[in-house]
Design an enzyme around this catalytic site. Structure first.
Site, PDB file in Angstrom:
ATOM      1  N   CYS A  56     -22.451  -8.788   2.737  1.00  0.00           N
ATOM      2  CA  CYS A  56     -22.831  -9.385   4.005  1.00  0.00           C
ATOM      3  C   CYS A  56     -21.622  -9.698   4.886  1.00  0.00           C
ATOM      4  O   CYS A  56     -21.774 -10.041   6.048  1.00  0.00           O
ATOM      5  CB  CYS A  56     -23.609 -10.675   3.759  1.00  0.00           C
ATOM      6  SG  CYS A  56     -25.010 -10.479   2.660  1.00  0.00           S
ATOM      7  N   THR A 105       0.836  -1.207   0.000  1.00  0.00           N
ATOM      8  CA  THR A 105       0.000   0.000   0.000  1.00  0.00           C
ATOM      9  C   THR A 105       0.868   1.253   0.000  1.00  0.00           C
ATOM     10  O   THR A 105       0.601   2.206  -0.739  1.00  0.00           O
ATOM     11  CB  THR A 105      -0.929  -0.006   1.229  1.00  0.00           C
ATOM     12  OG1 THR A 105      -1.857  -1.081   1.113  1.00  0.00           O
ATOM     13  CG2 THR A 105      -1.699   1.306   1.338  1.00  0.00           C
TER      14      THR A 105
END
Length: 466
Positions: free
Chosen positions: A320, A70
């Protein structure tokens, strides 16, 4: 316990473990110092850089190590944008980039920059012509991943790189998922990757910036890593990362072919064993070890928990399983089913018996979750009886109910309207925007469209065709 989530983090490669332990003894000193221990550490760092550069396909002095993949992405984007600020402030990205790229783009937009997002098709790949059309004289940087982290689709990097070269725009490639399998082809300008994706230790990324690319590192810097990644190098981890990258590359051809065969088996068998499943991603141009599929009428979080109970560690892009309660941006961009999403990414050495047992276990797990949610059986869902229809239109109120309930309620009542009649589903779950149209495509029904509901949420209208 079979671990099937190598796309998140691959198990530490044995070579990485050996190199890490050895370099803890030999590489603890400051490589910037001229005394014996420092010289020894510098030799280890230089050798690691050369090995990593060879695997990437760049010069050693073009590559720096960072504290993470990152950080490599963020440093690459910010440095490129700053180096080309006189050209323009526009960045072009694909809609399915890793969140590290999209977060950097959002930060750029918040600071007054412009971001253009290139859409993808249902396979998850960009169209080279569409990407090229997004480039203009004010574009400072373009970003395209080499392969997608959620569905495995490989991107046409070489073709896009050529389009970027013709437009005079540097291309940054996020190669985190693919670098362990081989170099990224084409004339890219910058490349970022992360060691824990190929079996190296966590906390090591790399950033390659080709000579001639305008680049201005942002933030405080020091004399280390060419000023592009400040701070004391984690030399033992860097050595282990480079050693493991070389090792996995040596094994890539044979292991990739073996895992591709196992993934092909999963891709073929899951739709045969489990009704109402959509396998997503490109079936050919894809990573060898990764497959993703989505199951109708299934809650993703429950499905993952049940598979974990059976001893299988898998991942999901379903809303979910997300704290944001929104579907994966990758699935959303592809326009595919998001509910009951399962990503299987096999680490090197995965046993054929473990894949066979996964295929044995999966149908019962999915059936159990569907029964728990009251989903209609496959036969009634696929062939509703026409003579039971007694109303030309129905409204289903699923407000306040999460996936997969809105789709389940739609499936239960579609047979209660005549052919040509409509069912309107009221839902405020973001997944419904993907899953209701996907259900229509899988069921041969017509998705009419959506509009704001006066009762809150969105009204999704479906017309019965069969």
């Amino acid at each position: 316990m079979p671990y099937f989530d190598a796309a998140s983090a691959a198990p530490l490669h044995p070579v990485a473990r050996q190199a890490l332990l050895a370099s803890l003894d030999e590489g603890w000193a400051d490589p910037a110092r001229l005394y014996r221990e420092g010289r020894r550490a510098r030799l280890l760092l230089d050798a690691a850089r050369e090995a990593a550069a060879e695997a990437v396909g760049c010069r050693p002095d073009e590559l720096v190590f960072t504290p993470s993949g990152t950080r490599a992405v963020h440093a690459g984007i910010s440095g490129s944008l700053a180096g080309r600020r006189r050209v323009g402030n526009r960045i072009v990205v694909s809609a399915v980039e890793h969140s590290s790229v999209l977060h950097a783009a959002e930060s750029h937009a918040a600071a007054g920059g412009t971001v253009t997002e290139v859409p993808v098709g249902r396979s998850g790949a960009v169209d080279t012509g569409v990407f090229a059309a997004a480039l203009d004289s004010g574009t400072a940087l373009a970003c395209l991943q080499s392969a997608n982290h959620e569905v495995g689709t490989e991107q046409p990097v070489a073709e896009v790189a050529e389009a970027c070269r013709a437009a005079g725009v540097p291309l940054l490639v996020d190669a985190a998922q693919s670098l362990g399998w081989g170099p990224v082809e084409g004339g890219w300008s910058l490349l970022a990757a992360s060691a824990h994706k190929w079996g190296g230790p966590a906390g090591v990324g790399l950033l390659a910036v080709r000579k001639g690319v305008r680049f201005a590192p942002q933030g405080p810097s020091d004399e280390r890593e060419s000023g592009r990644s400040p701070g004391f190098e984690n030399l033992p981890a860097i050595v282990a990362a480079a050693a493991s990258l070389r090792a996995v590359r040596a094994e890539a051809a044979a292991e990739g072919a073996r895992l591709r065969g196992l993934v092909d088996r999963i891709r073929a068998r899951v739709p045969e064993l489990v009704p109402d499943v959509e396998v997503v991603g490109d079936p050919v141009r894809r990573l060898p070890h990764l497959v993703t599929f989505s199951c109708l009428y299934v809650d993703g979080e429950t499905l993952l928990h049940e598979l974990d109970r059976e001893g299988f560690s898998v991942s999901s892009g379903s809303s979910c399983t997300s704290s944001t309660l929104t579907p994966s941006h990758v699935l959303r961009a592809m326009g595919v089913l998001s509910e009951g999403n399962v990503r299987v990414s096999l680490p090197a050495g995965t046993a054929e018996e473990d894949v066979d047992r996964f295929l044995d276990v999966l149908p019962g797990v999915v059936a159990g979750v569907r029964e728990r949610f009251g989903a209609p059986p496959p036969a009634s869902a696929s062939a509703p009886a026409a003579d039971t229809a007694d109303s030309a239109s129905l409204v289903v109120d699923a407000l306040g109910r999460r996936c997969p309930i809105p789709v389940i309620e739609l499936a239960k009542v579609i047979g209660d309207v005549p052919v040509g009649g409509t069912v309107t589903v009221l839902a405020d779950d973001a997944a419904a925007r993907l899953d209701i149209p996907a259900w229509c495509e899988m069921r041969g029904q017509e998705y009419v469209g959506e509009s704001p509901s006066p009762r809150g949420g969105v009204a999704y209208v479906v017309r019965r065709l069969t």
